[in-house]
Design an enzyme around this catalytic site. Structure first.
Site, mmCIF file in Angstrom:
data_model
loop_
_atom_site.group_PDB
_atom_site.id
_atom_site.type_symbol
_atom_site.label_atom_id
_atom_site.label_comp_id
_atom_site.label_asym_id
_atom_site.label_seq_id
_atom_site.Cartn_x
_atom_site.Cartn_y
_atom_site.Cartn_z
ATOM 1 N N GLU A 331 0.706 -1.266 -0.074
ATOM 2 C CA GLU A 331 -0.061 -0.078 0.019
ATOM 3 C C GLU A 331 0.766 1.294 0.051
ATOM 4 O OE1 GLU A 331 -3.990 -1.370 2.268
ATOM 5 O OE2 GLU A 331 -2.386 -1.074 3.379
HETATM 6 C C1 ACM Z 1 -1.931 -5.237 4.331
HETATM 7 O O1 ACM Z 1 -2.931 -5.928 4.684
HETATM 8 N N1 ACM Z 1 -1.746 -4.033 4.047
HETATM 9 C C2 ACM Z 1 -0.664 -6.285 3.937
#
Ligand code: ACM
Length: 516
Positions: A331
């Site tokens: 992310e």
């Molecule tokens: C995640 O759940 N951002 C690895």
């Protein structure tokens, strides 16, 4: 006279029903093991755990002796066990640990043979003995945890041969969103060990908190560790505390995988040191106590950032005996993609320079993976395939099946549900080797179930989200696919609930299971 006879009969009936009850408990225990062994056969009779018991560790090394000592502590309420070391020949009564050569057992497998006079445990390596002892704990009655008034316990005579399906089996605890102290972490490790898991992944840094002391960069913990989600005090592990955790885990055959998430999920670091930001003269980011994701990034075009990473990895590698360091990579929504790739291509060699193997969340597959780098699949189903195409192995952590912070259903008060609701059957009834197209058993290093802690604050919260789903993941990681079946599993789980209750574990009493 009549009174005496009546009394004698009454005592005899009580004793008889008592021993019948003990036998029933031992029979039940044998039938309800989790994870289910590869092979298990019931033999006639019972081993009586009481009085004095000799434990012999033939050709035992120090680790096996420690495992034997754990067994001594386990039986202490009902039996005084004494430990000897020496040849197995002629040892016919008690508990015997024998190191054997049997390649089908690998490093973690064991053979457990129980008769009415002798328990024999065979393994190639100490981990195998440890897992045999975990099986013995489940063969003992639940009263072992909460009732010390018993005079003896029975173990059903049996023959078990057992070894794991996947090499890595474990769980991740996010200690960044909410901080958990050393005692809570040790309790978490105990839970993993009880179900033959061997990996504890610690998510040590994120936007809301930096939790591991780095001596060259003290503000990471002074500033970056000072709060958490909701604005509480946060906290961090000194390097000594971390080493204590690592050692505690190692004594239970669990490898700690420390994660420093980067280049995203780094607000706590960015708020601690202006020089990690691209525009340090602009206002420094403030500490963050909310739960949004994807808004922070280390300045990937700034040389100082790589010096920082080198320092962090050097110190972390020095206190991490396990082979892995996890560098996150998920992310990073505000890092330009080309920059992200260059960054990951540059950071992987920093990790390998300190003798460690890289793990990254599945987005890392967009970079050039170094030999040995493992991609941890959580969301995008194309990423693990990209990793495999580069020769990498995959850890399976698919959010919609194994995220322990997902709610059980719409009535669950803790947790989130962005990936799925995960009821107990949903946590159990799937196969890592068929879930994602292009990911087969041979590509899978193992299974790790993460507990993210945006909404998880106490040990009791942890237990409620872990139990009983952790047991699903333990069995999926350990037991052969052919041995797994929800209808049969839910009966074993129902019985195992007695063990959870006896330990005072706060577990979710799913309506899918007819708890005893
Ligand atoms: C995640 O759940 N951002 C690895």
């Amino acid at each position: 006279m009549l009174k005496q006879i009546v009394c004698t009969i009454a005592v005899a009936v009580t004793l008889f029903s008592c021993s019948q009850k003990s036998q029933q408990m031992a029979d039940d225990a044998f039938l309800h093991l989790i994870p289910k062994p590869v092979q298990a056969e019931r033999l006639q009779g019972y081993f009586n755990v009481s009085g004095r018991i000799a434990i012999n560790v033939a050709d035992g090394n120090a680790q096996t002796l420690q495992v034997a000592d754990m067994l001594i502590q386990t039986v202490k309420p009902v039996a005084q066990a004494t430990l000897t070391t020496g040849t197995a020949a002629g040892f016919t009564s008690g508990i015997l640990f024998v190191t054997v050569t049997d390649s089908t057992l690998g490093n973690e497998g064991y053979i457990l043979h129980v008769t009415d006079s002798l328990i024999t445990i065979k393994a190639q390596r100490p981990a195998g003995f440890f897992y045999a002892v975990q099986t013995i704990r489940q063969l003992l009655p639940p009263e072992q945890y909460n009732n010390t008034s018993h005079k003896s316990w029975l173990i059903a005579a049996c023959s078990i041969k057992d070894y794991p399906l996947y090499a890595l089996r474990g769980s991740m605890l996010d200690v960044s969103r909410h901080f958990f102290g050393v005692e809570d972490v040790k309790k978490y490790i105990d839970h993993l060990a009880a179900y033959k898991m061997n990996v504890f992944h610690m998510h040590l840094s994120d936007d809301q908190g930096w939790r591991i002391e780095i001596k060259k960069w003290p503000k990471l913990t002074e500033v970056g560790g000072s709060t958490q989600v909701g604005g509480g005090n946060g906290g961090f592990y000194t390097q000594e505390a971390y080493k204590d955790i690592v050692q505690y885990a190692a004594a239970r055959f669990i490898t700690v995988i420390p994660e420093i998430d980067m280049p995203g999920h780094t607000n706590a670091a960015l708020a601690s040191y202006p020089e990690l930001n691209c525009n340090p003269k602009d206002s420094l980011p403030k500490l963050y106590t909310g739960t949004e994701v994807g808004f922070s990034s280390l300045c990937t075009t700034n040389e100082k950032v790589y010096g920082f990473i080198d320092d962090v990895i050097a110190e972390l590698a020095a206190i991490t005996p396990g082979p892995y360091i996890h560098i996150g990579g998920d992310e990073s929504l505000v890092t330009p993609k080309e920059e992200y790739i260059k960054f990951m291509n540059r950071v992987q060699p920093i990790v390998t320079k300190y003798g460690k193997q890289v793990i990254g969340w599945d987005e890392i597959a967009n970079a050039v993976l170094q030999p040995g780098t493992i991609a941890q699949h959580w969301a995008d189903t194309l990423n693990p395939v990209k990793a495999i195409a580069q020769g990498a192995k995959v850890i399976m952590s698919p959010a919609k099946r194994v995220y322990l912070d997902m709610q059980y259903d719409s009535t669950t008060k803790l947790g989130l549900h962005w990936a799925s609701y995960i009821e107990v059957e949903h946590s159990y009834s799937w196969n890592p080797a068929t879930l994602v197209k292009g990911v087969e058993q041979k590509n899978i290093a193992g299974l790790v179930a993460p507990l993210w802690t945006e909404t998880i604050v106490t040990r009791s919260d942890i237990e409620y989200m872990l139990f009983p789903r952790l047991l699903s993941y333990a069995e999926i990681g350990w037991s052969p696919v052919a041995n797994r079946n929800w209808e049969e599993y839910k009966v074993r789980l129902a019985h195992h609930g007695l063990y959870l209750k006896a330990q005072g574990i706060n577990f979710y009493q799913s309506k899918q299971v007819q708890w005893k």
